[in-house]
Design a protein around this motif. Structure first.
Motif, PDB file in Angstrom:
ATOM      1  N   ALA A  87       2.624  49.995 -57.129  1.00  7.70           N
ATOM      2  CA  ALA A  87       3.814  49.152 -56.970  1.00  7.70           C
ATOM      3  C   ALA A  87       4.782  49.785 -55.974  1.00  7.70           C
ATOM      4  N   PHE A  88       5.423  48.947 -55.172  1.00 14.64           N
ATOM      5  CA  PHE A  88       6.392  49.462 -54.211  1.00 14.64           C
ATOM      6  C   PHE A  88       7.484  48.446 -53.939  1.00 14.64           C
ATOM      7  N   LYS A  89       8.625  48.929 -53.477  1.00 16.32           N
ATOM      8  CA  LYS A  89       9.710  48.074 -52.990  1.00 16.32           C
ATOM      9  C   LYS A  89      10.484  48.855 -51.934  1.00 16.32           C
ATOM     10  N   LEU A  90      10.607  48.253 -50.755  1.00 14.28           N
ATOM     11  CA  LEU A  90      11.326  48.867 -49.645  1.00 14.28           C
ATOM     12  C   LEU A  90      12.449  47.937 -49.197  1.00 14.28           C
ATOM     13  N   LEU A  91      13.630  48.470 -48.988  1.00 21.68           N
ATOM     14  CA  LEU A  91      14.756  47.726 -48.433  1.00 21.68           C
ATOM     15  C   LEU A  91      15.308  48.486 -47.236  1.00 21.68           C
ATOM     16  N   SER A  92      15.483  47.787 -46.137  1.00 22.93           N
ATOM     17  CA  SER A  92      16.142  48.414 -44.996  1.00 22.93           C
ATOM     18  C   SER A  92      17.629  48.521 -45.294  1.00 22.93           C
ATOM     19  N   GLY A  93      18.355  49.246 -44.453  1.00 17.12           N
ATOM     20  CA  GLY A  93      19.794  49.342 -44.646  1.00 17.12           C
ATOM     21  C   GLY A  93      20.493  48.040 -44.280  1.00 17.12           C
ATOM     22  N   ALA A  94      21.703  47.869 -44.797  1.00 19.41           N
ATOM     23  CA  ALA A  94      22.534  46.714 -44.460  1.00 19.41           C
ATOM     24  C   ALA A  94      23.598  47.174 -43.476  1.00 19.41           C
TER      25      ALA A  94
ATOM     26  N   TYR B 212       1.706  44.880 -44.649  1.00 24.09           N
ATOM     27  CA  TYR B 212       2.935  45.284 -45.323  1.00 24.09           C
ATOM     28  C   TYR B 212       3.987  45.683 -44.285  1.00 24.09           C
ATOM     29  N   GLU B 213       4.654  44.686 -43.736  1.00 21.79           N
ATOM     30  CA  GLU B 213       5.640  44.945 -42.698  1.00 21.79           C
ATOM     31  C   GLU B 213       6.565  43.744 -42.536  1.00 21.79           C
ATOM     32  N   LYS B 214       7.863  44.016 -42.360  1.00 23.57           N
ATOM     33  CA  LYS B 214       8.834  42.975 -42.053  1.00 23.57           C
ATOM     34  C   LYS B 214       9.778  43.487 -40.967  1.00 23.57           C
TER      35      LYS B 214
ATOM     36  N   LEU C 122      19.480  42.674 -43.771  1.00 22.23           N
ATOM     37  CA  LEU C 122      18.492  43.642 -44.246  1.00 22.23           C
ATOM     38  C   LEU C 122      17.181  42.924 -44.542  1.00 22.23           C
ATOM     39  N   VAL C 123      16.072  43.645 -44.489  1.00 21.26           N
ATOM     40  CA  VAL C 123      14.772  43.070 -44.834  1.00 21.26           C
ATOM     41  C   VAL C 123      14.218  43.808 -46.043  1.00 21.26           C
ATOM     42  N   GLU C 124      13.477  43.075 -46.868  1.00 23.50           N
ATOM     43  CA  GLU C 124      12.940  43.616 -48.117  1.00 23.50           C
ATOM     44  C   GLU C 124      11.449  43.375 -48.178  1.00 23.50           C
ATOM     45  N   LEU C 125      10.734  44.367 -48.679  1.00 21.60           N
ATOM     46  CA  LEU C 125       9.276  44.284 -48.787  1.00 21.60           C
ATOM     47  C   LEU C 125       8.883  44.836 -50.149  1.00 21.60           C
ATOM     48  N   GLU C 126       8.119  44.076 -50.922  1.00 22.18           N
ATOM     49  CA  GLU C 126       7.700  44.532 -52.239  1.00 22.18           C
ATOM     50  C   GLU C 126       6.331  43.973 -52.573  1.00 22.18           C
ATOM     51  N   GLY C 127       5.651  44.640 -53.488  1.00 23.68           N
ATOM     52  CA  GLY C 127       4.330  44.167 -53.904  1.00 23.68           C
ATOM     53  C   GLY C 127       3.458  45.290 -54.410  1.00 23.68           C
ATOM     54  N   CYS C 128       2.147  45.120 -54.220  1.00 23.33           N
ATOM     55  CA  CYS C 128       1.147  46.079 -54.692  1.00 23.33           C
ATOM     56  C   CYS C 128       0.256  46.472 -53.515  1.00 23.33           C
TER      57      CYS C 128
END
Length: 226
Positions: free
Chosen positions: A69-76, A195-197, A214-220
């Motif tokens: 499991a992962f979740k990535l958020l770029s900065g705002a 897995y890229e935004k 900001l961009v968000e990426l989550e999943g498996c």
């Protein structure tokens, strides 16, 4: 003008109806409390469909046993820093005060899911050679997690862009000043990473004036990025 009480009774006003309902409700509650003095609200069990279930990294559903499991958020903009969560471990975040302007990168063991090391690289006024050396030392079995903050592209030269492209990035070659970007890659990837935004800095469309949203990426994700 005479006040007609019979008319008020036949056609009560809405305010009077609400008042009577309130009195009845309070009375019923008073009777219930006195009849059941041991009633304990902490013992109320919500129906299963109401319960909020949290999975790793706050995903809406669990990952299969062979994926992480992962979740990535770029900065705002340049105000709120990015965050990188992997297998329910918040590895980098503003709360932990371990993020920085530019690119925030975590290397994760693709077999165990444990973080190997992490670091932020200033891509506006820092030395790009430091990032170049870091990327060249990425282990073959590692996953590379990236989250941008403020400005990820000013100091990014062709050699760095190629290394990110070799890790599976679709957008490294066009990453520029104040773009938003999150990415997961790996060495010797046979195809581009899914897995890229990426969101381009466009003053006419930006959410934060001089910065895009900001961009968000989550999943498996599996070690092979499939």
């Amino acid at each position: 003008m005479l006040f007609d009480m019979s008319e008020m009774i036949r056609r009560p006003c809405p305010a009077l109806i609400r008042f009577l309902i309130l009195i009845i409700t309070l009375g019923a509650l008073w009777l219930f409390i006195h009849k059941y003095p041991r009633f304990n609200t902490t013992r109320i069990i919500l129906p299963r469909w109401i319960e909020v279930v949290k999975y790793k990294c706050d995903l809406s559903k669990p990952c299969p046993g062979n994926k992480f499991a992962f979740k990535l958020l770029s900065g705002a903009a340049n105000v709120v820093g990015p965050s990188i969560c992997f297998e329910n471990e918040m590895i980098m975040s503003p709360v932990q005060n371990n993020v920085g302007r530019g690119l925030n990168i975590v290397l994760v063991n693709g077999t165990t899911g444990k973080a190997l090391r992490y670091r932020s690289f200033d891509m506006y006024s820092g030395d790009p050679k430091v990032l170049l050396a870091f990327l060249k030392e990425v282990p073959d079995d590692a996953l590379v997690l990236v989250a941008s903050y403020d400005d990820p592209g000013t100091k990014m030269d062709d050699s760095i862009r190629k290394l990110f492209s070799d890790l599976g990035s679709n957008y490294a070659k066009q990453l520029a000043f104040r773009d938003s970007w999150v990415f997961i890659g790996a060495r010797h990837s046979k195809s581009k990473s899914p897995y890229e935004k990426y969101l381009k800095n466009n003053p006419k469309e930006n959410k934060y004036s001089d910065w895009p949203e900001l961009v968000e990426l989550e999943g498996c994700v599996s070690p092979k990025l499939v």
